[in-house]
Design a protein around this motif. Structure first.
Motif, PDB file in Angstrom:
ATOM      1  N   ARG A   1      29.430 -13.076  -3.788  1.00  0.00           N
ATOM      2  CA  ARG A   1      28.761 -14.015  -2.887  1.00  0.00           C
ATOM      3  C   ARG A   1      28.705 -15.410  -3.496  1.00  0.00           C
ATOM      4  N   PHE A   2      28.470 -15.473  -4.800  1.00  0.00           N
ATOM      5  CA  PHE A   2      28.415 -16.779  -5.471  1.00  0.00           C
ATOM      6  C   PHE A   2      29.782 -17.453  -5.447  1.00  0.00           C
ATOM      7  N   VAL A   3      30.836 -16.689  -5.742  1.00  0.00           N
ATOM      8  CA  VAL A   3      32.187 -17.269  -5.747  1.00  0.00           C
ATOM      9  C   VAL A   3      32.597 -17.728  -4.352  1.00  0.00           C
ATOM     10  N   LYS A   4      32.138 -17.030  -3.331  1.00  0.00           N
ATOM     11  CA  LYS A   4      32.549 -17.349  -1.962  1.00  0.00           C
ATOM     12  C   LYS A   4      31.843 -18.578  -1.417  1.00  0.00           C
ATOM     13  N   TYR A   5      30.557 -18.714  -1.702  1.00  0.00           N
ATOM     14  CA  TYR A   5      29.777 -19.775  -1.062  1.00  0.00           C
ATOM     15  C   TYR A   5      29.433 -20.938  -1.990  1.00  0.00           C
TER      16      TYR A   5
ATOM     17  N   LEU B   1      26.159  -6.584 -16.694  1.00  0.00           N
ATOM     18  CA  LEU B   1      25.289  -7.389 -15.832  1.00  0.00           C
ATOM     19  C   LEU B   1      24.209  -6.534 -15.200  1.00  0.00           C
ATOM     20  N   GLU B   2      24.565  -5.293 -14.854  1.00  0.00           N
ATOM     21  CA  GLU B   2      23.564  -4.382 -14.304  1.00  0.00           C
ATOM     22  C   GLU B   2      22.485  -4.080 -15.342  1.00  0.00           C
ATOM     23  N   ASP B   3      22.882  -3.851 -16.568  1.00  0.00           N
ATOM     24  CA  ASP B   3      21.908  -3.546 -17.614  1.00  0.00           C
ATOM     25  C   ASP B   3      20.987  -4.716 -17.892  1.00  0.00           C
ATOM     26  N   LEU B   4      21.500  -5.933 -17.719  1.00  0.00           N
ATOM     27  CA  LEU B   4      20.686  -7.125 -17.980  1.00  0.00           C
ATOM     28  C   LEU B   4      19.835  -7.527 -16.786  1.00  0.00           C
ATOM     29  N   GLY B   5      19.849  -6.707 -15.726  1.00  0.00           N
ATOM     30  CA  GLY B   5      18.926  -6.940 -14.613  1.00  0.00           C
ATOM     31  C   GLY B   5      19.489  -7.719 -13.467  1.00  0.00           C
ATOM     32  N   MET B   6      20.778  -7.997 -13.441  1.00  0.00           N
ATOM     33  CA  MET B   6      21.363  -8.739 -12.329  1.00  0.00           C
ATOM     34  C   MET B   6      21.707  -7.773 -11.205  1.00  0.00           C
ATOM     35  N   GLY B   7      21.371  -8.104  -9.984  1.00  0.00           N
ATOM     36  CA  GLY B   7      21.664  -7.235  -8.851  1.00  0.00           C
ATOM     37  C   GLY B   7      20.642  -6.114  -8.755  1.00  0.00           C
TER      38      GLY B   7
ATOM     39  N   GLY C   1      25.265  -3.984  -7.124  1.00  0.00           N
ATOM     40  CA  GLY C   1      24.594  -5.186  -6.656  1.00  0.00           C
ATOM     41  C   GLY C   1      25.023  -6.422  -7.423  1.00  0.00           C
ATOM     42  N   ALA C   2      25.310  -6.264  -8.716  1.00  0.00           N
ATOM     43  CA  ALA C   2      25.779  -7.406  -9.501  1.00  0.00           C
ATOM     44  C   ALA C   2      27.135  -7.885  -9.024  1.00  0.00           C
ATOM     45  N   LEU C   3      28.031  -6.939  -8.683  1.00  0.00           N
ATOM     46  CA  LEU C   3      29.348  -7.322  -8.192  1.00  0.00           C
ATOM     47  C   LEU C   3      29.238  -8.049  -6.864  1.00  0.00           C
ATOM     48  N   LYS C   4      28.376  -7.573  -5.968  1.00  0.00           N
ATOM     49  CA  LYS C   4      28.199  -8.242  -4.669  1.00  0.00           C
ATOM     50  C   LYS C   4      27.619  -9.642  -4.854  1.00  0.00           C
ATOM     51  N   GLU C   5      26.705  -9.782  -5.808  1.00  0.00           N
ATOM     52  CA  GLU C   5      26.106 -11.099  -6.043  1.00  0.00           C
ATOM     53  C   GLU C   5      27.121 -12.071  -6.624  1.00  0.00           C
ATOM     54  N   VAL C   6      27.978 -11.597  -7.515  1.00  0.00           N
ATOM     55  CA  VAL C   6      29.022 -12.458  -8.073  1.00  0.00           C
ATOM     56  C   VAL C   6      30.017 -12.854  -6.989  1.00  0.00           C
TER      57      VAL C   6
END
Length: 241
Positions: A128-132, A98-104, A121-126
């Motif tokens: 955050r998505f799962v939480k909210y 996910l990092e290589d593909l530009g996420m986060g 950053g990708a892990l934090k974004e995932v």
């Protein structure tokens, strides 16, 4: 909103028909099931963000993007698994893909050897998505794919009522298949060879080829001898005034 996805409206006649046809040609028999699942998922995502209808051509385009994105994630995760000497991917490989593909915003200290995945950053974004974000299940349960067929075990020598061919083989082991499936058998050529008939056949084919060449030469010569002053009507060309 309902979990069945937005309403798919048909495009007007002669509008975007080429895009729909090309998308249908790209979908082979083996990709029909996963593409249908991706279409349902994309439809429900569009429904969750406020869309109530969608053109079929637009849906096909979004499905192509989603399928390609997931395929790229899988390929990159597989690359990181192979790089680490593993045959199966884990969550860390997916995060790096996910990092290589530009996420986060990337992994802090990614240039270091002992980098921490928790700062990704990708892990934090995932997370955050799962939480909210509210989970949207499929409108209908999906069957398992690929379909796992029940394998029929090979019957043993006892079940087949046979005796093992060698004394060191226990009778409870699976019986051997038919001998013709694993033994090589000689193939006999039943065609009778007659050298005289073979020579006659070759001579006949050679004479036939020579006659064809002579006929072609005469036909070309006759066309070359035709004078160019012939009226155009004889050549099948009509003049228009």
């Amino acid at each position: 909103m309902s979990g069945s996805g937005p309403k798919i409206s048909q495009p007007p006649p002669d509008s975007n028909s080429n895009a729909v046809a090309s998308a249908g040609r790209r979908c082979s028999d083996g990709d029909e099931f996963p593409r249908s699942v991706a279409k349902a998922a994309v439809s429900q995502i569009c429904d969750s963000v406020g869309f109530h209808s969608i053109q079929r051509s637009a849906l096909d385009a979004l499905v192509d993007i989603a399928v390609r994105y997931l395929a790229d994630i899988g390929k990159t995760a597989h690359f990181y698994a192979m790089l680490a000497g593993r045959t199966e991917c884990n969550a860390v490989d997916v995060i790096f893909s996910l990092e290589d593909l530009g996420m986060g915003s990337g992994v802090a200290g990614s240039g270091e050897v002992n980098q921490s995945v928790s700062s990704s950053g990708a892990l934090k974004e995932v997370m955050r998505f799962v939480k909210y974000s509210e989970e949207i299940p499929f409108a209908k349960p999906l069957p398992r794919f690929p379909v796992s067929r029940k394998r029929r075990p090979t019957p043993s020598f006892i079940a087949m009522g046979e005796t093992p061919p060698h004394p060191h083989i226990p009778p409870w082991l699976p019986a051997f298949p038919d001998p013709h499936t694993y033994k090589s058998t000689s193939v006999w050529n039943e065609r009778k060879v007659d050298p005289r008939m073979d020579k006659l056949q070759q001579a006949k084919q050679r004479r036939k080829a020579e006659r064809s060449l002579v006929s072609l030469h005469l036909r070309l010569s006759s066309h070359a001898d035709v004078p160019s002053t012939q009226p155009s009507s004889s050549l099948g060309v009509e003049r228009f005034n």
